[in-house]
Design a protein around this motif. Structure first.
Motif, PDB file in Angstrom:
ATOM      1  N   GLN A 256     -11.743 -48.782 -30.847  1.00 60.81           N
ATOM      2  CA  GLN A 256     -13.011 -48.553 -30.155  1.00 60.81           C
ATOM      3  C   GLN A 256     -12.784 -48.105 -28.718  1.00 60.81           C
ATOM      4  O   GLN A 256     -13.399 -47.139 -28.244  1.00 60.81           O
ATOM      5  N   PHE A 257     -11.884 -48.770 -28.002  1.00 64.30           N
ATOM      6  CA  PHE A 257     -11.676 -48.441 -26.601  1.00 64.30           C
ATOM      7  C   PHE A 257     -10.944 -47.105 -26.436  1.00 64.30           C
ATOM      8  O   PHE A 257     -11.313 -46.298 -25.587  1.00 64.30           O
ATOM      9  N   VAL A 258      -9.918 -46.858 -27.247  1.00 66.22           N
ATOM     10  CA  VAL A 258      -9.221 -45.571 -27.148  1.00 66.22           C
ATOM     11  C   VAL A 258     -10.139 -44.445 -27.603  1.00 66.22           C
ATOM     12  O   VAL A 258     -10.181 -43.371 -26.992  1.00 66.22           O
ATOM     13  N   GLY A 259     -10.890 -44.687 -28.674  1.00 66.26           N
ATOM     14  CA  GLY A 259     -11.823 -43.668 -29.145  1.00 66.26           C
ATOM     15  C   GLY A 259     -12.876 -43.333 -28.114  1.00 66.26           C
ATOM     16  O   GLY A 259     -13.228 -42.173 -27.912  1.00 66.26           O
ATOM     17  N   THR A 260     -13.398 -44.360 -27.434  1.00 64.22           N
ATOM     18  CA  THR A 260     -14.390 -44.128 -26.384  1.00 64.22           C
ATOM     19  C   THR A 260     -13.786 -43.352 -25.223  1.00 64.22           C
ATOM     20  O   THR A 260     -14.438 -42.481 -24.630  1.00 64.22           O
ATOM     21  N   GLU A 261     -12.525 -43.652 -24.900  1.00 69.66           N
ATOM     22  CA  GLU A 261     -11.837 -42.934 -23.825  1.00 69.66           C
ATOM     23  C   GLU A 261     -11.676 -41.450 -24.148  1.00 69.66           C
ATOM     24  O   GLU A 261     -11.775 -40.586 -23.279  1.00 69.66           O
ATOM     25  N   LEU A 262     -11.460 -41.132 -25.437  1.00 66.89           N
ATOM     26  CA  LEU A 262     -11.194 -39.754 -25.841  1.00 66.89           C
ATOM     27  C   LEU A 262     -12.457 -38.946 -26.123  1.00 66.89           C
ATOM     28  O   LEU A 262     -12.388 -37.735 -26.274  1.00 66.89           O
TER      29      LEU A 262
ATOM     30  N   VAL B  65     -13.060 -55.013  -6.747  1.00 68.39           N
ATOM     31  CA  VAL B  65     -14.292 -55.657  -7.190  1.00 68.39           C
ATOM     32  C   VAL B  65     -14.742 -55.059  -8.510  1.00 68.39           C
ATOM     33  O   VAL B  65     -15.187 -55.773  -9.432  1.00 68.39           O
ATOM     34  N   GLU B  66     -14.624 -53.724  -8.639  1.00 67.16           N
ATOM     35  CA  GLU B  66     -15.072 -53.051  -9.857  1.00 67.16           C
ATOM     36  C   GLU B  66     -14.220 -53.458 -11.067  1.00 67.16           C
ATOM     37  O   GLU B  66     -14.754 -53.742 -12.147  1.00 67.16           O
ATOM     38  N   SER B  67     -12.875 -53.474 -10.898  1.00 68.90           N
ATOM     39  CA  SER B  67     -12.007 -53.804 -12.030  1.00 68.90           C
ATOM     40  C   SER B  67     -12.170 -55.256 -12.444  1.00 68.90           C
ATOM     41  O   SER B  67     -12.246 -55.574 -13.641  1.00 68.90           O
ATOM     42  N   VAL B  68     -12.247 -56.158 -11.472  1.00 69.81           N
ATOM     43  CA  VAL B  68     -12.434 -57.578 -11.792  1.00 69.81           C
ATOM     44  C   VAL B  68     -13.803 -57.806 -12.437  1.00 69.81           C
ATOM     45  O   VAL B  68     -13.931 -58.537 -13.428  1.00 69.81           O
ATOM     46  N   GLY B  69     -14.837 -57.150 -11.895  1.00 69.85           N
ATOM     47  CA  GLY B  69     -16.171 -57.288 -12.466  1.00 69.85           C
ATOM     48  C   GLY B  69     -16.234 -56.785 -13.894  1.00 69.85           C
ATOM     49  O   GLY B  69     -16.879 -57.397 -14.761  1.00 69.85           O
ATOM     50  N   ALA B  70     -15.559 -55.660 -14.158  1.00 75.78           N
ATOM     51  CA  ALA B  70     -15.550 -55.108 -15.511  1.00 75.78           C
ATOM     52  C   ALA B  70     -14.880 -56.064 -16.488  1.00 75.78           C
ATOM     53  O   ALA B  70     -15.401 -56.333 -17.582  1.00 75.78           O
ATOM     54  N   VAL B  71     -13.726 -56.607 -16.107  1.00 81.82           N
ATOM     55  CA  VAL B  71     -13.014 -57.533 -16.987  1.00 81.82           C
ATOM     56  C   VAL B  71     -13.827 -58.803 -17.213  1.00 81.82           C
ATOM     57  O   VAL B  71     -13.900 -59.323 -18.334  1.00 81.82           O
ATOM     58  N   LEU B  72     -14.467 -59.298 -16.157  1.00 80.67           N
ATOM     59  CA  LEU B  72     -15.270 -60.519 -16.298  1.00 80.67           C
ATOM     60  C   LEU B  72     -16.439 -60.307 -17.257  1.00 80.67           C
ATOM     61  O   LEU B  72     -16.708 -61.149 -18.123  1.00 80.67           O
TER      62      LEU B  72
ATOM     63  N   TRP C 215     -16.992 -47.976 -15.649  1.00 81.57           N
ATOM     64  CA  TRP C 215     -16.211 -48.371 -14.476  1.00 81.57           C
ATOM     65  C   TRP C 215     -14.785 -48.733 -14.899  1.00 81.57           C
ATOM     66  O   TRP C 215     -13.815 -48.315 -14.272  1.00 81.57           O
ATOM     67  N   GLY C 216     -14.657 -49.492 -15.958  1.00 83.48           N
ATOM     68  CA  GLY C 216     -13.358 -50.032 -16.344  1.00 83.48           C
ATOM     69  C   GLY C 216     -12.343 -48.995 -16.744  1.00 83.48           C
ATOM     70  O   GLY C 216     -11.178 -49.054 -16.329  1.00 83.48           O
ATOM     71  N   PHE C 217     -12.743 -48.004 -17.563  1.00 85.61           N
ATOM     72  CA  PHE C 217     -11.789 -47.015 -18.041  1.00 85.61           C
ATOM     73  C   PHE C 217     -11.231 -46.147 -16.921  1.00 85.61           C
ATOM     74  O   PHE C 217     -10.151 -45.576 -17.056  1.00 85.61           O
ATOM     75  N   ALA C 218     -11.974 -46.018 -15.830  1.00 83.60           N
ATOM     76  CA  ALA C 218     -11.492 -45.223 -14.701  1.00 83.60           C
ATOM     77  C   ALA C 218     -10.415 -45.956 -13.912  1.00 83.60           C
ATOM     78  O   ALA C 218      -9.714 -45.346 -13.103  1.00 83.60           O
ATOM     79  N   LEU C 219     -10.276 -47.258 -14.162  1.00 80.31           N
ATOM     80  CA  LEU C 219      -9.348 -48.067 -13.378  1.00 80.31           C
ATOM     81  C   LEU C 219      -8.203 -48.638 -14.210  1.00 80.31           C
ATOM     82  O   LEU C 219      -7.089 -48.800 -13.706  1.00 80.31           O
TER      83      LEU C 219
END
Length: 311
Positions: free
Chosen positions: A86-92, A220-227, A30-34
């Motif tokens: 980790q996050f950039v690698g997962t995105e790619l 809701v999705e972006s806040v939930g992901a960050v939380l 959810w998070g990477f899409a936002l």
């Protein structure tokens, strides 16, 4: 609870951390899409570090001394390298590549533990690691077409490998800090030290993408992901991971990392409707056996020589 049972319970704390990280992959979809990956990583660590700091302050903890900050700053560098790659690698890459490559972390951790800390790799530990690794591979083989895993973005694969090695570095070089300063203090101030570094990278990412911080979606999705990423997979999981280091060796803690993709697959099925592969039960059972073998290797001598553990 007796001292022996308490020590054993905390030795299993990294298993809970790995379970929380398993959920991280579902939430990241959810998070990477936002939110761009490095920016999401910055928000994750900033929130997690703030919560940990509030806990430390609430318990009357003193701020680090000038002599302590270099240790926490160095660990903050490992955190920054881990989260960014980790996050950039997962995105790619794909979820299958991310799941497979991140479970190399235990291998890096055992190797670094032997080289840096002179930890002994016993036959039982090596056998348990092997069984757990085979179990994880069986789970992943049932979830994904392994033949397609190597066909993805090479830069993403390289970044995930760096991220796995960086978390191993955070684990191994953090062991002495945990023994000296306690798990809560080490996790808190290493996280805080990484916040300005990740913040700088996030600003650079948003500038490169031409995205204004004000334009990031507040849903809701972006806040939930960050939380979830900040509270569960950072504040809680990092403390639990370091809490385990207060009682057992870095190599022993590492085996619990194998639980991460198994939990991720189970949560993906429960929350995203993904089908579990045919090897899930067999692989999960093998992983559990491997973890059990290594967990029996907990070193009482390590616990006896540990520093502050009341945290």
């Amino acid at each position: 609870m007796t001292a022996a049972l308490e020590r054993y319970a905390f030795a299993l704390a990294p298993l809970a951390a790995a379970a929380l990280w398993g959920g991280m992959y579902v939430v990241s979809k959810w998070g990477f899409a936002l939110i761009p990956p490095v920016t999401l990583g910055f928000l994750r660590v900033a929130l997690g570090a703030t919560v940990l700091w509030l806990v430390v302050v609430g318990r009357g903890g003193a701020p680090p001394t000038r002599a302590e900050w270099p240790t926490f700053a160095a660990l903050g560098g490992w955190v920054t390298l881990t989260v960014a790659t980790q996050f950039v690698g997962t995105e790619l890459t794909s979820a299958s590549q991310g799941s497979l490559l991140t479970v190399l972390t235990p291998v890096f951790t055992v190797a670094l533990g032997a080289l840096v800390l002179d930890e002994r790799v016993t036959a039982a530990k090596a056998g348990g690691m092997t069984v757990a690794g085979v179990g994880t591979a069986v789970v992943l083989a049932g979830q994904y077409e392994l033949a397609s895993i190597a066909a993805g973005n090479l830069l993403g694969v390289a970044l995930l490998l760096v991220g796995s090695a960086a978390w191993a570095g955070y684990t191994v070089w953090g062991l002495r800090a945990v023994r000296r300063h306690g798990a809560l203090r080490a996790a808190t101030y290493s996280s805080l030290a990484s916040v300005p570094l990740l913040g700088t990278l996030a600003v650079g990412e948003l500038w490169y993408l031409g995205v204004s911080p004000a334009a990031l979606p507040l849903t809701v999705e972006s806040v939930g992901a960050v939380l979830y990423l900040g509270l569960a997979s950072t504040a809680a999981a990092w403390f639990l991971w370091y809490k385990g280091l207060a009682y057992v060796s870095a190599g022993t803690v590492a085996v619990f990392f194998f639980a991460q993709p198994v939990v991720g697959a189970a949560l993906g099925a429960a929350l995203l409707g993904e089908a579990l592969g045919s090897g899930f039960l067999v692989g999960g059972a093998l992983m559990a056996v491997g973890i059990w073998i290594v967990s029996r290797e907990r070193a009482d001598s390590v616990a006896e020589s540990a520093g502050p553990t009341a945290e």
